[in-house]
Scaffold this motif. Structure first.
Motif, mmCIF file in Angstrom:
data_model
loop_
_atom_site.group_PDB
_atom_site.id
_atom_site.type_symbol
_atom_site.label_atom_id
_atom_site.label_comp_id
_atom_site.label_asym_id
_atom_site.label_seq_id
_atom_site.Cartn_x
_atom_site.Cartn_y
_atom_site.Cartn_z
ATOM 1 N N ILE A 1 54.941 8.817 62.237
ATOM 2 C CA ILE A 1 54.769 8.323 60.865
ATOM 3 C C ILE A 1 55.946 7.423 60.471
ATOM 4 O O ILE A 1 55.755 6.414 59.788
ATOM 5 C CB ILE A 1 54.544 9.500 59.877
ATOM 6 C CG1 ILE A 1 53.151 10.100 60.129
ATOM 7 C CG2 ILE A 1 54.656 9.043 58.418
ATOM 8 C CD1 ILE A 1 52.802 11.318 59.302
ATOM 9 N N TYR B 1 49.839 6.625 61.968
ATOM 10 C CA TYR B 1 49.288 7.840 61.344
ATOM 11 C C TYR B 1 48.175 8.401 62.235
ATOM 12 O O TYR B 1 47.053 7.895 62.198
ATOM 13 C CB TYR B 1 48.733 7.508 59.951
ATOM 14 C CG TYR B 1 49.796 6.910 59.060
ATOM 15 C CD1 TYR B 1 50.619 7.738 58.297
ATOM 16 C CD2 TYR B 1 50.009 5.525 59.013
ATOM 17 C CE1 TYR B 1 51.618 7.200 57.512
ATOM 18 C CE2 TYR B 1 51.010 4.976 58.232
ATOM 19 C CZ TYR B 1 51.813 5.820 57.479
ATOM 20 O OH TYR B 1 52.814 5.303 56.716
ATOM 21 N N GLY C 1 45.052 10.207 63.719
ATOM 22 C CA GLY C 1 43.815 10.662 63.069
ATOM 23 C C GLY C 1 42.867 11.291 64.072
ATOM 24 O O GLY C 1 42.740 10.829 65.211
ATOM 25 N N LYS D 1 45.361 18.931 59.547
ATOM 26 C CA LYS D 1 46.032 18.575 58.282
ATOM 27 C C LYS D 1 47.391 19.254 58.184
ATOM 28 O O LYS D 1 48.355 18.651 57.717
ATOM 29 C CB LYS D 1 45.149 18.960 57.088
ATOM 30 C CG LYS D 1 44.058 17.936 56.859
ATOM 31 C CD LYS D 1 43.269 18.241 55.611
ATOM 32 C CE LYS D 1 42.032 17.342 55.523
ATOM 33 N NZ LYS D 1 40.922 17.990 54.862
ATOM 34 N N GLY E 1 49.963 17.283 59.816
ATOM 35 C CA GLY E 1 50.085 15.895 59.358
ATOM 36 C C GLY E 1 49.133 14.920 60.028
ATOM 37 O O GLY E 1 49.258 13.699 59.868
ATOM 38 N N ILE E 2 48.155 15.452 60.802
ATOM 39 C CA ILE E 2 47.152 14.583 61.431
ATOM 40 C C ILE E 2 46.003 14.397 60.446
ATOM 41 O O ILE E 2 45.512 15.379 59.874
ATOM 42 C CB ILE E 2 46.634 15.215 62.750
ATOM 43 C CG1 ILE E 2 47.757 15.267 63.793
ATOM 44 C CG2 ILE E 2 45.430 14.457 63.297
ATOM 45 C CD1 ILE E 2 47.378 15.983 65.089
ATOM 46 N N LYS E 3 45.582 13.142 60.255
ATOM 47 C CA LYS E 3 44.453 12.903 59.342
ATOM 48 C C LYS E 3 43.185 13.432 59.996
ATOM 49 O O LYS E 3 42.977 13.273 61.204
ATOM 50 C CB LYS E 3 44.319 11.401 59.061
ATOM 51 C CG LYS E 3 45.341 10.901 58.059
ATOM 52 C CD LYS E 3 45.020 9.497 57.604
ATOM 53 C CE LYS E 3 45.357 8.495 58.680
ATOM 54 N NZ LYS E 3 45.015 7.130 58.349
ATOM 55 N N SER E 4 42.342 14.052 59.193
ATOM 56 C CA SER E 4 41.134 14.651 59.763
ATOM 57 C C SER E 4 39.892 14.023 59.126
ATOM 58 O O SER E 4 39.807 13.917 57.903
ATOM 59 C CB SER E 4 41.188 16.157 59.499
ATOM 60 O OG SER E 4 39.946 16.733 59.727
ATOM 61 N N PHE E 5 38.976 13.571 59.982
ATOM 62 C CA PHE E 5 37.714 12.995 59.493
ATOM 63 C C PHE E 5 36.588 13.852 60.050
ATOM 64 O O PHE E 5 36.383 13.881 61.263
ATOM 65 C CB PHE E 5 37.544 11.561 60.004
ATOM 66 C CG PHE E 5 38.764 10.693 59.812
ATOM 67 C CD1 PHE E 5 39.039 10.099 58.591
ATOM 68 C CD2 PHE E 5 39.641 10.470 60.863
ATOM 69 C CE1 PHE E 5 40.161 9.295 58.422
ATOM 70 C CE2 PHE E 5 40.769 9.674 60.707
ATOM 71 C CZ PHE E 5 41.036 9.086 59.479
ATOM 72 N N SER F 1 41.843 3.815 62.741
ATOM 73 C CA SER F 1 42.470 5.002 62.127
ATOM 74 C C SER F 1 42.203 6.264 62.949
ATOM 75 O O SER F 1 42.760 7.318 62.664
ATOM 76 C CB SER F 1 41.903 5.254 60.733
ATOM 77 O OG SER F 1 41.995 4.112 59.970
ATOM 78 N N CYS G 1 47.364 9.235 70.559
ATOM 79 C CA CYS G 1 47.844 8.293 69.542
ATOM 80 C C CYS G 1 49.063 7.538 70.078
ATOM 81 O O CYS G 1 49.144 6.305 69.968
ATOM 82 C CB CYS G 1 48.189 9.064 68.271
ATOM 83 S SG CYS G 1 48.884 8.040 66.992
#
Ligand code: NAD
Length: 297
Positions: free
Chosen positions: A27, A32, A34, A58, A61-65, A90, A281
């Motif tokens: 970060i 970021y 994801g 989450k 700190g990993i974005k979750s979709f 993303s 990532c």
């Protein structure tokens, strides 16, 4: 002798802390990580797994979709979504929760995930890399088992490892990982004769069968290390209970190390998913993998 318990909950928290640290390093570079998760249908157990995976992502700190698709979705529409996620910058990791409904070709779906976004290691290319001992993505559950074995600081080289179960997601990659660690490996399965005799020879037993209390004390050599992958729901004294493939109470008197269920391989699997997401990532952004994570191997 009573076995030392390999505490998967505690170890997985340590892995998560390292993942969190690695995420914060990324970060700082404006990257970021994801993770996209896809679930088809409304199987209760799968929904809980996927929800927990998103929640854990989450936490570090990993974005979750999350994508929840109807049971009867056409295969081509699932493939279309995966293609969109492949192209979405993303998203660093794509996880399709298995099993998929029967009308969908799972192999086709798994192979449609961009190998650089595969976080389960089930994609054809990444699966092949394990067998060629090349750097790639290691399936989360076998990776979790390997980290558990490493945590007890025992020499794996030359050990006799017996893996019970030959599935693509646990047994086969687990065997290959231990072969890469210079173990002598044997896989036993539903058509194996004299399983108990073979398991009795093992210094390391990995049980991934899906049958409650399958591995009994008389199958286990004194001092063996036993990792229990199984998750079985049984009814005991009128109550729902989660048990593994190993008869825990019996085997703990024989083994030197034993992983429990729950609180063993399960939490490790989730932490390894997060770790694979960060790895992918970092690789996709041409950044050296953070040392705090590579040290876990
Ligand atoms: P699977 O059903 O795909 O494979 C089971 C394997 O066990 C097969 O290879 C089969 O040959 C073997 N087997 C079945 N009956 C047998 C018998 N009588 N004797 C010897 N071998 C036999 O299952 P899987 O996906 O590999 O999962 C195995 C277990 O691990 C299940 O309980 C599953 O829920 C659990 N699991 C746990 C995690 C986790 O995160 N803890 C992850 C994946 C799977």
């Amino acid at each position: 002798m009573t076995a030392n318990i390999i505490d998967g909950k505690q170890l997985s928290s340590k892995v998560k802390e390292q993942v969190k640290l690695a995420v914060s390093q990324l970060i700082k570079k404006q990257i970021y990580p994801g993770l996209a998760t896809i679930i088809v249908g409304d199987d209760a157990a799968s929904s809980i797994y996927v929800k927990n995976k998103g929640k854990s992502a989450k936490e570090v700190g990993i974005k979750s979709f999350q994508h929840t698709l109807p049971e009867y979705i056409e295969e081509k529409n699932l493939l279309k979504l995966i293609n969109e996620l492949n192209l979405n910058d993303s998203v660093d990791g794509i996880l399709v929760q298995l099993p998929l409904p029967r009308h969908i070709n799972s192999d086709l779906v798994l192979d449609s995930i961009d190998p650089s976004k595969d976080v389960d290691g089930f994609n054809l290319l990444n699966a092949g890399k394990i067998y060629l001992s090349r750097e790639g993505v290691i399936p989360c559950t076998p990776l979790g088992c390997l980290i558990m074995l490493r945590s007890i600081k025992t020499e794996l080289r030359g050990k006799n490892a017996v893996i019970i179960g030959r599935s693509n997601i646990v047994g086969k990659p687990m065997a290959q990982l231990l072969l890469n660690e210079d173990c002598t490996i044997t896989i036993v399965h539903s058509k194996t004769n004299n399983i108990s005799e073979i398991v009795k020879e093992a210094d390391i037993i990995i049980a991934a069968v899906g049958i409650a209390n399958f591995v009994k004390a008389e199958w286990v050599k004194k001092g063996a290390i036993v990792i229990d992958v199984g998750i079985n729901r049984i009814i005991l004294d009128g109550k729902n209970k989660l048990v593994g493939d190993v008869n825990f109470n019996e085997v703990k008197e024989i083994a030197s190390y034993l992983s429990p269920v729950p609180g063993g391989v399960g939490p490790m699997t989730i932490s390894c998913l997060l770790m694979n997401t960060v790895f992918q990532c970092a690789r996709r952004n041409n950044i050296d993998l953070p040392n705090n994570l590579t040290d876990l191997f």
